[in-house]
Every structure is written in structure tokens, then in C-alpha cells.
Design a protein around this motif. Structure first.
Motif, PDB file in Angstrom:
ATOM      1  N   GLY A  80       0.799  -1.220   0.000  1.00 42.07           N
ATOM      2  CA  GLY A  80       0.000   0.000   0.000  1.00 42.07           C
ATOM      3  C   GLY A  80       0.828   1.264   0.000  1.00 42.07           C
ATOM      4  O   GLY A  80       0.286   2.370   0.012  1.00 42.07           O
ATOM      5  N   ARG A  81       2.158   1.106  -0.018  1.00 36.82           N
ATOM      6  CA  ARG A  81       3.050   2.268  -0.065  1.00 36.82           C
ATOM      7  C   ARG A  81       3.700   2.344  -1.448  1.00 36.82           C
ATOM      8  O   ARG A  81       4.037   1.323  -2.045  1.00 36.82           O
ATOM      9  N   THR A  82       3.916   3.584  -1.905  1.00 39.53           N
ATOM     10  CA  THR A  82       4.534   3.805  -3.213  1.00 39.53           C
ATOM     11  C   THR A  82       5.608   4.875  -3.109  1.00 39.53           C
ATOM     12  O   THR A  82       5.363   5.957  -2.571  1.00 39.53           O
ATOM     13  N   TRP A  83       6.783   4.562  -3.637  1.00 36.47           N
ATOM     14  CA  TRP A  83       7.885   5.525  -3.744  1.00 36.47           C
ATOM     15  C   TRP A  83       7.878   6.109  -5.148  1.00 36.47           C
ATOM     16  O   TRP A  83       7.670   5.383  -6.126  1.00 36.47           O
ATOM     17  N   ILE A  84       8.130   7.413  -5.254  1.00 36.14           N
ATOM     18  CA  ILE A  84       8.147   8.094  -6.549  1.00 36.14           C
ATOM     19  C   ILE A  84       9.487   8.812  -6.680  1.00 36.14           C
ATOM     20  O   ILE A  84       9.834   9.658  -5.854  1.00 36.14           O
ATOM     21  N   ILE A  85      10.229   8.451  -7.721  1.00 37.59           N
ATOM     22  CA  ILE A  85      11.621   8.893  -7.883  1.00 37.59           C
ATOM     23  C   ILE A  85      11.778   9.781  -9.108  1.00 37.59           C
ATOM     24  O   ILE A  85      11.344   9.424 -10.205  1.00 37.59           O
ATOM     25  N   ASP A  86      12.430  10.916  -8.929  1.00 39.42           N
ATOM     26  CA  ASP A  86      13.002  11.672 -10.044  1.00 39.42           C
ATOM     27  C   ASP A  86      14.484  11.794  -9.733  1.00 39.42           C
ATOM     28  O   ASP A  86      14.893  12.603  -8.901  1.00 39.42           O
ATOM     29  N   PRO A  87      15.327  10.962 -10.356  1.00 42.55           N
ATOM     30  CA  PRO A  87      16.735  10.901  -9.961  1.00 42.55           C
ATOM     31  C   PRO A  87      17.485  12.206 -10.173  1.00 42.55           C
ATOM     32  O   PRO A  87      18.344  12.574  -9.373  1.00 42.55           O
ATOM     33  N   ILE A  88      17.186  12.895 -11.269  1.00 45.85           N
ATOM     34  CA  ILE A  88      17.708  14.246 -11.486  1.00 45.85           C
ATOM     35  C   ILE A  88      16.573  15.088 -12.052  1.00 45.85           C
ATOM     36  O   ILE A  88      16.143  14.888 -13.187  1.00 45.85           O
ATOM     37  N   LEU A 104      14.800  14.057  -6.360  1.00 43.66           N
ATOM     38  CA  LEU A 104      13.497  14.082  -5.709  1.00 43.66           C
ATOM     39  C   LEU A 104      13.055  12.670  -5.338  1.00 43.66           C
ATOM     40  O   LEU A 104      13.187  11.745  -6.149  1.00 43.66           O
ATOM     41  N   LEU A 105      12.504  12.527  -4.132  1.00 45.27           N
ATOM     42  CA  LEU A 105      11.924  11.256  -3.714  1.00 45.27           C
ATOM     43  C   LEU A 105      10.709  11.536  -2.841  1.00 45.27           C
ATOM     44  O   LEU A 105      10.755  12.414  -1.968  1.00 45.27           O
ATOM     45  N   ALA A 106       9.647  10.808  -3.116  1.00 42.90           N
ATOM     46  CA  ALA A 106       8.423  10.951  -2.334  1.00 42.90           C
ATOM     47  C   ALA A 106       7.922   9.576  -1.921  1.00 42.90           C
ATOM     48  O   ALA A 106       8.145   8.580  -2.629  1.00 42.90           O
ATOM     49  N   LEU A 107       7.243   9.530  -0.793  1.00 42.87           N
ATOM     50  CA  LEU A 107       6.582   8.309  -0.329  1.00 42.87           C
ATOM     51  C   LEU A 107       5.115   8.618  -0.084  1.00 42.87           C
ATOM     52  O   LEU A 107       4.780   9.587   0.606  1.00 42.87           O
ATOM     53  N   ARG A 108       4.248   7.782  -0.651  1.00 41.77           N
ATOM     54  CA  ARG A 108       2.816   7.883  -0.410  1.00 41.77           C
ATOM     55  C   ARG A 108       2.355   6.576   0.221  1.00 41.77           C
ATOM     56  O   ARG A 108       2.772   5.491  -0.199  1.00 41.77           O
ATOM     57  N   ASP A 109       1.504   6.683   1.240  1.00 38.47           N
ATOM     58  CA  ASP A 109       0.957   5.494   1.881  1.00 38.47           C
ATOM     59  C   ASP A 109      -0.560   5.528   1.817  1.00 38.47           C
ATOM     60  O   ASP A 109      -1.135   6.342   1.073  1.00 38.47           O
TER      61      ASP A 109
END
Length: 234
Positions: A80-88, A104-109
Motif C-alpha cells: 500500500g506504499r509507493t515511492w516516486i523517484i526523479d533521480p535528477i 526528488l523522492l516521495a513516499l505515499r501510503d
């Protein structure tokens, strides 16, 4: 909504800083190779290496989590958790030797936006937030500005080529100070009160996924032009 675990936030910030340090190995190198993706946007080995590092660390530490990234295919999860990555974020700046690019890194739960990180390796600065914990810049509390009107406000954008001409003239005539401190750096400036607003007419999810929690925890707001707060719906 429940606050996130402060230890998790610390671990995530450390991971993104390590990914940023990896990109510096390619920064301002004379032999940097810049390729073009199918949409014409630039990509480098630094982009690919930083995303691979983050994906491998996430898979090792949180193997049941899903991952969305700019440079690789999505990875499904069951937690149920998702990581969203923009490396540069700001690859054009990176390839021109401009130190305003970021990781950039984000976590959504299952409760929504949980963690957001904007790391600026070329500047040695990291802006980050965890739901219910506040927003910080390198350990110090961060807060948006208290300006209430457009007149005199410093407004930034990644560029003005995508702006509607009428909208651009309206914001200019409102008395704003327009700048192009763009990409994630612009949002970092907003979250720390150094400018008043950031406008991105065209974005992908990974460009802005960390921003809702960062700006909310800094006392601000992140919305699209219609007022929606979820970047995945744009």
C-alpha cells in the motif's frame, strides 16, 4: 492522519543524499554523454545510476513497496506504499554545469502524502518533510513566506515557454517579480520562504510528488490551476 516515523524520514533523507553524491561523480565532467529519450528530453548515466541506486535500496529495505520512477518501468507492490523517484530533476541544468538540479523522492501510503525530499547536491542543501513532523532544511525548521498578495511577490517557474500569453501578462501586471529558478529548486525556495510562489505549467508526477507534503508541512499549499491537491490526477 498519523505522523510518519521520524526514523524513516531520517533514513530516506540519507538515501537521497547518497543518490545525490553519486550524481556529482558525473557533474561538470567533460566526457559526460547526453542521450535523448523518446520524448526528446535529455538523460545521462547520472540519472540512470541515481535511480538504480534508490530502487535497489528501496527493494532491499522495503521489498513489498511499489516504485514509480522516471527512468525505469514501474514496480508493483503489496504494502500500500509507493515511492516516486526523479533521480535528477533539472537534467538540462545538470548537463550545462548549473548546480540547481536536484534529486526528488516521495513516499505515499494509504493515508496520502507521507514523505518528500528535495536534495540539491550541487549546493549541499536538502529540504524535506514528513507528515506531521514539519518541514526542514538541513535540520532547521523551514516555513513559507507570509506574503498575502501578488504585488511584490517573487514568483518563479521552470520557464515561460509553456505559459499562456494572457496569463503571463496578467501575473506581470499584478506587480510580481518573475524569475526562472525552476524545477525542484523553485519549490525548495518556496518551502524555505526565500520566494513566494512557484508555477509549473507542465509537469509529470515525479517532478512534483514530494511537493504536497513539503509545502503543507512548511505552512503552504500545493495545487493545480483548478485547486486540486493530488499531483497524480493532473
Amino acid at each position: 492522519m498519523a505522523p510518519v516515523d521520524p526514523a524513516l524520514l531520517d533514513n530516506v533523507v540519507d538515501l537521497v543524499r547518497r543518490a545525490g553524491a553519486l550524481t556529482l561523480e558525473w557533474f561538470r565532467r567533460d566526457d559526460l554523454v547526453v542521450d535523448r529519450k523518446g520524448d526528446g528530453t535529455p538523460v545521462t548515466e547520472a540519472d540512470k545510476a541515481a535511480e538504480r541506486f534508490l530502487r535497489e535500496e528501496i527493494a532491499r529495505r522495503w521489498p513489498d513497496d511499489a516504485v514509480i520512477g522516471e527512468e525505469e518501468a514501474d514496480t508493483a507492490g503489496t504494502s500500500g506504499r509507493t515511492w516516486i523517484i526523479d533521480p535528477i530533476d533539472g537534467t538540462k541544468a545538470f548537463t550545462h554545469g548549473v548546480p540547481l538540479y536536484c534529486n526528488l523522492l516521495a513516499l505515499r501510503d494509504d493515508e496520502g502524502d507521507a514523505i518528500g525530499v528535495i536534495n540539491l547536491p550541487g549546493l549541499g542543501e536538502t529540504v524535506y518533510a514528513g507528515r506531521g513532523l514539519g518541514c526542514f532544511v538541513d535540520g532547521r525548521p523551514a516555513q513559507v513566506s507570509d506574503r498575502a498578495s501578488l504585488r511584490g511577490a517573487h514568483v518563479s517557474s521552470c520557464g515561460y515557454e509553456h505559459w499562456d500569453d494572457d496569463l503571463l501578462l496578467r501575473i506581470k501586471h499584478a506587480g510580481t517579480v518573475l524569475r526562472t529558478w525552476g524545477d525542484g529548486y523553485g519549490y525548495a525556495l518556496v518551502a524555505t520562504g526565500r520566494i513566494d510562489a512557484m508555477v509549473d505549467p507542465e509537469v509529470a508526477l515525479w517532478d512534483v510528488a514530494p511537493m504536497p507534503v513539503i509545502l503543507a508541512e512548511a505552512g503552504g499549499r500545493f495545487t493545480d490551476f483548478a485547486g486540486a491537491t493530488d499531483p497524480s490526477t493532473g
